[in-house]
Design an enzyme around this catalytic site. Structure first.
Site, PDB file in Angstrom:
ATOM      1  N   CYS A   1      -1.938   9.324   2.596  1.00 43.59           N
ATOM      2  CA  CYS A   1      -1.513   8.776   1.301  1.00 43.59           C
ATOM      3  C   CYS A   1      -2.541   8.992   0.209  1.00 43.59           C
ATOM      4  CB  CYS A   1      -1.177   7.290   1.435  1.00 43.59           C
ATOM      5  SG  CYS A   1      -2.561   6.279   2.005  1.00 43.59           S
TER       6      CYS A   1
ATOM      7  N   GLU B   1       0.876  -1.179   0.000  1.00 44.63           N
ATOM      8  CA  GLU B   1       0.000   0.000   0.000  1.00 44.63           C
ATOM      9  C   GLU B   1       0.908   1.221   0.000  1.00 44.63           C
ATOM     10  OE1 GLU B   1      -2.989  -0.214  -0.588  1.00 44.63           O
ATOM     11  OE2 GLU B   1      -3.459  -2.293  -0.108  1.00 44.63           O
TER      12      GLU B   1
END
Length: 468
Positions: A256, A222
């Site tokens: 993010c 991720e």
């Protein structure tokens, strides 16, 4: 249940083979196969989060300056919701998944059976140090795995708290917490795992994948990247500004999936800037650095990095620093060079570049000329504009007329594509990530003699269908 302290590198030396062997031995007993064991561990983690809310919120405040509301919603509350959803659906997820069987294999049946992978490594990130460590752990438990948790050393107090609490609540024969920095992470990656789940940046993601390749270990990465945000001139500007400010400056931009830059048609940029400035003052006041709701930058090194992005660019709002916290005010930059560090690197901070283009098609070409982002956002009142952007771009996730809210839906898998990551989790996607979906065909001896020697007939075929 034994109550042993978490394992630290200073106690074991920078080698964790024994830790992995211990967890493997526990997994081999078969205890994690039990759905009752899995549910008990999920409930234990739920209790941990509820019992220690004050300490959790304080640790997040000390590490990142997170206000109580933000920490509860994006960290503790997110995890509690994830556990509730997992407990509700676990029985269904774990059931064999029936598929059809071809006539040549009759009599028989076919299905796909989820089974746990074994012992997994979960490496968390510092920006959401609780959520990004424990959300994958929830999925790993649900799938029936043992796990080693590696919190981020940059969020020191949260890391220490996790290392303290996990042994008090969880089955210590099936989980270990390893604190530390680069040396400890390197030693962990040298071990053989059944899966590695890493959340962080692209550079370290390549190191993780390289280390995993030595053991042919599957990975979930991720990562991140520069998530673009289209703002069409045909949009509700006030609502757009409100949702853009919320998504960009939560956690001081250290998310993010935060909008990394905005793409807007020439001639509309000033209206957007004015609306965003107005909304920033509503949400954080005239002096955001004095707002109790505005977060810190994780450390001085990252503040210096962000400060360097403002060299030789047109700052049209913000840019103020508070080195004592450390913190940077919400900042707008108009039309930076596409070759500048600001537009080449993931910002991961409270700076929002605004890029002007001739039209939306030019914006799409710009996005497609760069690595695929983790998320993409688009604001417009026109469905054809939104559909055009969705169909002609590639990203891990898309959200229209809002930012980041797709994360609240556990039915939507979360993950990247290309440079922004591989694999996904949340909800059943997380369960499947930490499972091997084994294919099984079970044939039967029943009726074998009858079907071998009896002449073919419609009766025979109808009888076969009846039994199957």
């Amino acid at each position: 249940m034994p109550n042993r302290p978490s394992l630290h590198a200073v106690e074991t030396g920078v080698c964790f083979v024994d830790v992995v062997h211990k967890l493997n031995d526990s997994f081999d007993t078969g205890k994690t196969q039990s759905l009752e064991w899995r549910k008990s561990q999920l409930k234990a983690l739920e209790t941990l989060l509820k019992d220690n809310q004050h300490d959790i919120l304080q640790a997040l405040k000390n590490d990142l300056g997170k206000c109580k509301t933000e920490a509860m919603v994006a960290e503790q509350g997110f995890l509690l919701s994830d556990i509730k959803h997992t407990l509700k659906h676990l029985d269904k997820w774990a059931k064999p998944r029936k598929v059809s069987t071809p006539m040549v294999a009759w009599p028989g049946k076919s299905f796909r059976k989820p089974e746990p992978l074994g012992t997994v490594l979960i490496i968390g990130a510092w920006n959401y140090p609780l959520q990004l460590l424990l959300a994958p752990y929830i999925a790993a438990i649900a799938a029936g795995n043992c796990a080693v948790l590696k919190p981020s050393e940059l969020a020191e107090e949260t890391s220490s708290l996790v290392a303290k609490l996990i042994p008090q609540y969880m089955d210590n024969s099936c989980v270990a917490v390893i604190e530390g920095g680069k040396d400890e992470a390197t030693a962990l990656l040298a071990c053989k795992w059944d899966h590695i789940f890493y959340t962080g940046g692209e550079v370290v993601g390549k190191i993780v994948m390289s280390a995993a390749a030595k053991h042919l270990t599957p990975v979930t990465l991720e990562l991140g990247g520069k998530s673009p945000c289209f703002v069409d001139k045909n949009t509700n500007l006030a609502v757009t500004a409100r949702r853009l400010v919320w998504g960009k400056w939560m956690n001081a931009g250290q998310t993010c999936i935060a909008p990394d830059y905005v793409i807007v048609e020439k001639g509309f940029e000033q209206k957007l800037i004015d609306a965003v400035k107005k909304e920033l003052k509503k949400q954080y006041g005239k002096v955001p650095l004095s707002s109790p709701d505005y977060g810190n930058i994780v450390n001085h090194r990252h503040l210096k990095r962000l400060e360097s992005y403002l060299e030789n660019v047109n700052v049209v709002y913000g840019g103020e620093l508070d080195t004592s916290r450390p913190a940077m005010a919400p900042t707008l930059v108009l039309a930076p060079s596409l070759d500048s560090p600001l537009m080449k690197e993931e910002i991961f901070g409270p700076i929002l570049p605004i890029i002007t283009v001739d039209n939306i098609d030019a914006g799409i070409k710009l996005v497609n000329s760069r690595p695929k982002p983790l998320a993409l956002y688009a604001f417009s009142d026109k469905d054809d504009v939104l559909d055009n952007i969705i169909s002609r771009t590639s990203s891990g996730s898309v959200c229209t007329n809002d930012t980041m809210l797709f994360m609240t839906n556990p039915e939507l898998p979360f993950g990247g594509v290309g440079n922004s990551g591989m694999g996904s989790y949340h909800g059943q996607a997380g369960f499947d990530t930490f499972s091997h979906i084994k294919t099984v065909m079970k044939r039967s001896f029943a009726l074998d003699v009858f079907f071998r020697y009896a002449p073919f007939s419609k009766f025979k075929l109808s009888l076969l269908k009846k039994f199957l």
